[in-house]
Scaffold this motif. Structure first.
Motif, PDB file in Angstrom:
ATOM      1  N   LEU A  61     -30.910   7.777 -21.959  1.00  0.00           N
ATOM      2  CA  LEU A  61     -30.484   8.361 -20.685  1.00  0.00           C
ATOM      3  C   LEU A  61     -30.425   7.293 -19.602  1.00  0.00           C
ATOM      4  CD1 LEU A  61     -31.520  11.751 -19.201  1.00  0.00           C
ATOM      5  CD2 LEU A  61     -31.714   9.717 -17.777  1.00  0.00           C
ATOM      6  N   GLY A  62     -31.443   6.439 -19.542  1.00  0.00           N
ATOM      7  CA  GLY A  62     -31.441   5.368 -18.556  1.00  0.00           C
ATOM      8  C   GLY A  62     -30.316   4.376 -18.783  1.00  0.00           C
ATOM      9  N   LEU A  63     -30.080   4.007 -20.045  1.00  0.00           N
ATOM     10  CA  LEU A  63     -29.050   3.024 -20.369  1.00  0.00           C
ATOM     11  C   LEU A  63     -27.651   3.546 -20.075  1.00  0.00           C
ATOM     12  CD1 LEU A  63     -28.144   0.342 -21.650  1.00  0.00           C
ATOM     13  CD2 LEU A  63     -28.245   1.474 -23.882  1.00  0.00           C
ATOM     14  N   VAL A  64     -27.345   4.729 -20.579  1.00  0.00           N
ATOM     15  CA  VAL A  64     -25.994   5.284 -20.398  1.00  0.00           C
ATOM     16  C   VAL A  64     -25.708   5.536 -18.922  1.00  0.00           C
ATOM     17  CG1 VAL A  64     -24.499   7.254 -20.901  1.00  0.00           C
ATOM     18  CG2 VAL A  64     -25.946   6.302 -22.702  1.00  0.00           C
ATOM     19  N   THR A  65     -26.688   6.037 -18.194  1.00  0.00           N
ATOM     20  CA  THR A  65     -26.491   6.283 -16.767  1.00  0.00           C
ATOM     21  C   THR A  65     -26.226   4.984 -16.029  1.00  0.00           C
ATOM     22  OG1 THR A  65     -27.951   8.213 -16.866  1.00  0.00           O
ATOM     23  CG2 THR A  65     -27.511   7.294 -14.692  1.00  0.00           C
ATOM     24  N   THR A  66     -26.966   3.944 -16.364  1.00  0.00           N
ATOM     25  CA  THR A  66     -26.765   2.647 -15.722  1.00  0.00           C
ATOM     26  C   THR A  66     -25.372   2.105 -15.992  1.00  0.00           C
ATOM     27  OG1 THR A  66     -29.124   2.101 -15.853  1.00  0.00           O
ATOM     28  CG2 THR A  66     -27.588   0.270 -15.624  1.00  0.00           C
ATOM     29  N   VAL A  67     -24.946   2.133 -17.255  1.00  0.00           N
ATOM     30  CA  VAL A  67     -23.626   1.620 -17.622  1.00  0.00           C
ATOM     31  C   VAL A  67     -22.524   2.429 -16.946  1.00  0.00           C
ATOM     32  CG1 VAL A  67     -22.013   1.302 -19.540  1.00  0.00           C
ATOM     33  CG2 VAL A  67     -24.421   0.669 -19.805  1.00  0.00           C
ATOM     34  N   ALA A  68     -22.671   3.752 -16.946  1.00  0.00           N
ATOM     35  CA  ALA A  68     -21.638   4.603 -16.367  1.00  0.00           C
ATOM     36  C   ALA A  68     -21.530   4.407 -14.861  1.00  0.00           C
ATOM     37  CB  ALA A  68     -21.934   6.068 -16.681  1.00  0.00           C
ATOM     38  N   ILE A 104     -21.596  13.552 -11.316  1.00  0.00           N
ATOM     39  CA  ILE A 104     -21.176  14.641 -12.197  1.00  0.00           C
ATOM     40  C   ILE A 104     -20.553  14.064 -13.465  1.00  0.00           C
ATOM     41  CG2 ILE A 104     -19.588  16.582 -12.446  1.00  0.00           C
ATOM     42  CD1 ILE A 104     -19.901  16.997  -9.417  1.00  0.00           C
ATOM     43  N   ASP A 105     -19.711  13.045 -13.315  1.00  0.00           N
ATOM     44  CA  ASP A 105     -19.084  12.405 -14.471  1.00  0.00           C
ATOM     45  C   ASP A 105     -20.127  11.781 -15.387  1.00  0.00           C
ATOM     46  OD1 ASP A 105     -16.605  13.147 -13.577  1.00  0.00           O
ATOM     47  OD2 ASP A 105     -16.139  11.219 -12.636  1.00  0.00           O
ATOM     48  N   VAL A 106     -21.176  11.191 -14.822  1.00  0.00           N
ATOM     49  CA  VAL A 106     -22.238  10.599 -15.630  1.00  0.00           C
ATOM     50  C   VAL A 106     -22.901  11.663 -16.501  1.00  0.00           C
ATOM     51  CG1 VAL A 106     -24.529   9.537 -15.540  1.00  0.00           C
ATOM     52  CG2 VAL A 106     -22.692   8.672 -14.071  1.00  0.00           C
ATOM     53  N   LEU A 107     -23.165  12.819 -15.928  1.00  0.00           N
ATOM     54  CA  LEU A 107     -23.783  13.903 -16.700  1.00  0.00           C
ATOM     55  C   LEU A 107     -22.860  14.374 -17.816  1.00  0.00           C
ATOM     56  CD1 LEU A 107     -25.431  16.012 -13.863  1.00  0.00           C
ATOM     57  CD2 LEU A 107     -26.550  14.453 -15.447  1.00  0.00           C
ATOM     58  N   ASP A 108     -21.570  14.430 -17.553  1.00  0.00           N
ATOM     59  CA  ASP A 108     -20.618  14.821 -18.592  1.00  0.00           C
ATOM     60  C   ASP A 108     -20.613  13.809 -19.730  1.00  0.00           C
ATOM     61  OD1 ASP A 108     -19.801  17.175 -17.386  1.00  0.00           O
ATOM     62  OD2 ASP A 108     -18.186  16.220 -16.264  1.00  0.00           O
ATOM     63  N   VAL A 109     -20.649  12.520 -19.396  1.00  0.00           N
ATOM     64  CA  VAL A 109     -20.684  11.481 -20.428  1.00  0.00           C
ATOM     65  C   VAL A 109     -21.949  11.606 -21.264  1.00  0.00           C
ATOM     66  CG1 VAL A 109     -20.870   8.995 -20.833  1.00  0.00           C
ATOM     67  CG2 VAL A 109     -19.223   9.858 -19.167  1.00  0.00           C
ATOM     68  N   LEU A 110     -23.076  11.780 -20.609  1.00  0.00           N
ATOM     69  CA  LEU A 110     -24.339  11.945 -21.330  1.00  0.00           C
ATOM     70  C   LEU A 110     -24.303  13.156 -22.249  1.00  0.00           C
ATOM     71  CD1 LEU A 110     -26.872  11.137 -18.476  1.00  0.00           C
ATOM     72  CD2 LEU A 110     -26.813   9.991 -20.694  1.00  0.00           C
ATOM     73  N   ARG A 111     -23.765  14.256 -21.735  1.00  0.00           N
ATOM     74  CA  ARG A 111     -23.700  15.479 -22.542  1.00  0.00           C
ATOM     75  C   ARG A 111     -22.776  15.282 -23.735  1.00  0.00           C
ATOM     76  NH1 ARG A 111     -22.211  18.715 -18.708  1.00  0.00           N
ATOM     77  NH2 ARG A 111     -24.317  19.024 -17.920  1.00  0.00           N
ATOM     78  N   GLY A 112     -21.673  14.571 -23.534  1.00  0.00           N
ATOM     79  CA  GLY A 112     -20.764  14.297 -24.645  1.00  0.00           C
ATOM     80  C   GLY A 112     -21.423  13.471 -25.728  1.00  0.00           C
ATOM     81  N   ILE A 113     -22.184  12.448 -25.319  1.00  0.00           N
ATOM     82  CA  ILE A 113     -22.909  11.622 -26.284  1.00  0.00           C
ATOM     83  C   ILE A 113     -23.938  12.461 -27.035  1.00  0.00           C
ATOM     84  CG2 ILE A 113     -24.571   9.733 -26.472  1.00  0.00           C
ATOM     85  CD1 ILE A 113     -23.054   8.342 -24.198  1.00  0.00           C
ATOM     86  N   ALA A 114     -24.641  13.337 -26.324  1.00  0.00           N
ATOM     87  CA  ALA A 114     -25.654  14.180 -26.965  1.00  0.00           C
ATOM     88  C   ALA A 114     -25.037  15.106 -28.004  1.00  0.00           C
ATOM     89  CB  ALA A 114     -26.408  14.988 -25.912  1.00  0.00           C
ATOM     90  N   ILE A 115     -23.883  15.699 -27.680  1.00  0.00           N
ATOM     91  CA  ILE A 115     -23.216  16.601 -28.623  1.00  0.00           C
ATOM     92  C   ILE A 115     -22.779  15.846 -29.869  1.00  0.00           C
ATOM     93  CG2 ILE A 115     -21.159  18.017 -28.978  1.00  0.00           C
ATOM     94  CD1 ILE A 115     -23.303  19.415 -27.371  1.00  0.00           C
ATOM     95  N   ARG A 171     -14.446   6.760 -22.580  1.00  0.00           N
ATOM     96  CA  ARG A 171     -15.140   7.508 -21.538  1.00  0.00           C
ATOM     97  C   ARG A 171     -14.440   8.829 -21.252  1.00  0.00           C
ATOM     98  NH1 ARG A 171     -17.703   5.352 -15.842  1.00  0.00           N
ATOM     99  NH2 ARG A 171     -18.180   7.401 -14.976  1.00  0.00           N
ATOM    100  N   ARG A 172     -13.128   8.821 -21.235  1.00  0.00           N
ATOM    101  CA  ARG A 172     -12.407  10.085 -21.005  1.00  0.00           C
ATOM    102  C   ARG A 172     -12.711  11.082 -22.118  1.00  0.00           C
ATOM    103  NH1 ARG A 172      -8.132   6.581 -19.503  1.00  0.00           N
ATOM    104  NH2 ARG A 172      -7.155   6.843 -21.551  1.00  0.00           N
ATOM    105  N   GLY A 173     -12.782  10.594 -23.361  1.00  0.00           N
ATOM    106  CA  GLY A 173     -13.088  11.485 -24.467  1.00  0.00           C
ATOM    107  C   GLY A 173     -14.491  12.044 -24.383  1.00  0.00           C
ATOM    108  N   LEU A 174     -15.463  11.193 -24.050  1.00  0.00           N
ATOM    109  CA  LEU A 174     -16.843  11.654 -23.917  1.00  0.00           C
ATOM    110  C   LEU A 174     -16.988  12.651 -22.772  1.00  0.00           C
ATOM    111  CD1 LEU A 174     -18.776   8.300 -24.456  1.00  0.00           C
ATOM    112  CD2 LEU A 174     -18.711  10.260 -26.014  1.00  0.00           C
ATOM    113  N   THR A 175     -16.307  12.374 -21.668  1.00  0.00           N
ATOM    114  CA  THR A 175     -16.350  13.289 -20.535  1.00  0.00           C
ATOM    115  C   THR A 175     -15.768  14.647 -20.903  1.00  0.00           C
ATOM    116  OG1 THR A 175     -16.176  11.445 -18.959  1.00  0.00           O
ATOM    117  CG2 THR A 175     -15.606  13.635 -18.148  1.00  0.00           C
ATOM    118  N   ALA A 176     -14.664  14.639 -21.641  1.00  0.00           N
ATOM    119  CA  ALA A 176     -14.047  15.899 -22.062  1.00  0.00           C
ATOM    120  C   ALA A 176     -14.985  16.688 -22.971  1.00  0.00           C
ATOM    121  CB  ALA A 176     -12.723  15.621 -22.776  1.00  0.00           C
TER     122      ALA A 176
END
Length: 392
Positions: A271-278, A6-17, A289-294
């Motif tokens: 998507l593959g890179l960020v998910t792997t790192v996270a 779930i946290d990985v998806l939040d990070v990805l969504r934060g980067i996308a925004i 990471r906390r900021g991106l997740t928020a």
């Protein structure tokens, strides 16, 4: 879905925004506003062009993939609870369309929420079909879309067609009043909404791909997931990114390829890179990471806020910086992007210390529940995934 995923998806969504602002900020800081959109999206010098290459189309594609991920998780939740699908999801899509319409009229000409709402209705009837049916839709839609882009690109390269924003050159947005700009959006809706011609078919492909990536296990912390993510990185960053860099410097004739055809490949690599790192970082929570997740958990609020902030900073009814700092482009544009991102990351982090959802997400959820009996539609885990994303 585990908490880590779930946290990985939040990070990805934060980067996308934040990445979508990386594209939109060039429109805000152009003194011609929407009338200068072609220059704003393609750049006029080497530095401009490279900076545009970093964001143009890639994060829109990443956001589209994540919408598909969100729809898949909502579909799974509905099946698990025995709820008819698409059922209530169509009401979600209607709310998203209204929200996008208000965002378009009141704030920003190039809103994506309306287009996503249209795509989500179609995909809602496809997402539960067999892999064979979904694969056919992806292949046929993707092939037709690619063919159209190819034909138009040939027309551009041979001078048969040209690119234009469709709006007469004007400094209305950089120097005019707020009501003048609202009126312009209403009068020129056909022009400003024309990008939906490309967003809708591309969205169908990317929504369905996002759904199937979940089923394939791309977000799993397993060998299968790791292999799939490596393949995405090779395809997106090893093949898509170099080709995209080449088209970015190849002239205006390659604009459609540069914005709509190659960026989805790069988005898959991201998507593959960020998910792997996270996933490798595990539960380590640094400040970034906390900021991106928020931001990911308050994605809708941050999306609207960043465009409102860009309008306030740049347009004539606000601080009017598009005109004042015209000679400092592109560097003040980058500074404006970084400042806005820093502000909404901080605000999102502070807000979530007291609330489970962002402010617009709270209003959205209340509007959604007003039309249904006040029973919780999803579990707490599903809420964290589905109800904090821009689609609700």
């Amino acid at each position: 879905m585990t908490t880590r995923r779930i946290d990985v998806l939040d990070v990805l969504r934060g980067i996308a925004i934040m990445g979508t602002l990386g594209t939109n900020i060039w429109i805000f800081t152009d003194p011609l506003g929407p009338a200068g959109v072609m220059d704003a999206l393609s750049g006029s010098g080497a530095a401009d062009t490279f900076l545009h290459f970093l964001a143009n189309g890639k994060f829109l594609a990443l956001l589209s993939l994540l919408f598909g991920v969100g729809m898949e998780l909502q579909y799974r939740s509905a099946v698990r609870r025995g709820v008819t699908w698409p059922g209530r999801y169509l009401w979600r899509a209607a709310l998203l369309f209204v929200e996008g319409l208000l965002h378009y009229v009141l704030i920003f000409e190039f809103d994506v929420l309306m287009g996503y709402a249209v795509v989500s209705v179609l995909v809602a009837f496809l997402i539960g079909r067999s892999d064979r049916v979904v694969r056919a839709w992806v292949i046929v839609t993707g092939t037709v879309f690619t063919a159209v882009i190819g034909l138009v690109t040939l027309a551009l390269l041979y001078g048969v067609a040209g690119l234009s924003s469709g709006a007469a050159p004007s400094r209305r947005f950089a120097e005019g009043g707020y009501l003048d700009q609202v009126t312009a959006r209403i009068v020129n809706m056909g022009t400003y909404r024309f990008e939906a011609v490309f967003i809708v078919p591309l969205g169908v492909v990317l929504f369905l791909l996002g759904s199937r990536l979940v089923r394939a296990g791309v977000f799993e912390d397993s060998e299968r997931g790791a292999v799939l993510r490596r393949r995405l990185m090779v395809l997106g960053l090893g093949v898509g990114a170099p080709l995209n860099l080449l088209t970015a410097f190849s002239g205006e004739g390659w604009f459609l390829v540069d914005r709509y055809l190659l960026p989805p490949l790069v988005a898959l690599g991201l998507l593959g890179l960020v998910t792997t790192v996270a996933l490798r970082a595990g539960d380590v929570q640094g400040r970034m990471r906390r900021g991106l997740t928020a931001v990911g958990r308050t994605a809708l609020s941050c999306y609207v806020f960043q465009n409102l902030a860009g309008a306030v900073l740049c347009y004539g009814w606000g601080l009017g910086l598009a005109t004042r700092f015209e000679g400092l482009r592109p560097w003040w544009t980058v500074a404006a992007w970084a400042a806005i991102c820093a502000v909404f990351m901080a605000l999102a982090t502070l807000w979530l210390r007291r609330f489970e959802r962002g402010p617009l997400e709270i209003l959205w959820q209340r509007a959604y529940l007003m039309s249904w009996r006040p029973a919780r539609e999803t579990t707490v885990t599903d809420d964290k995934i589905t109800n904090n994303s821009p689609q609700g």
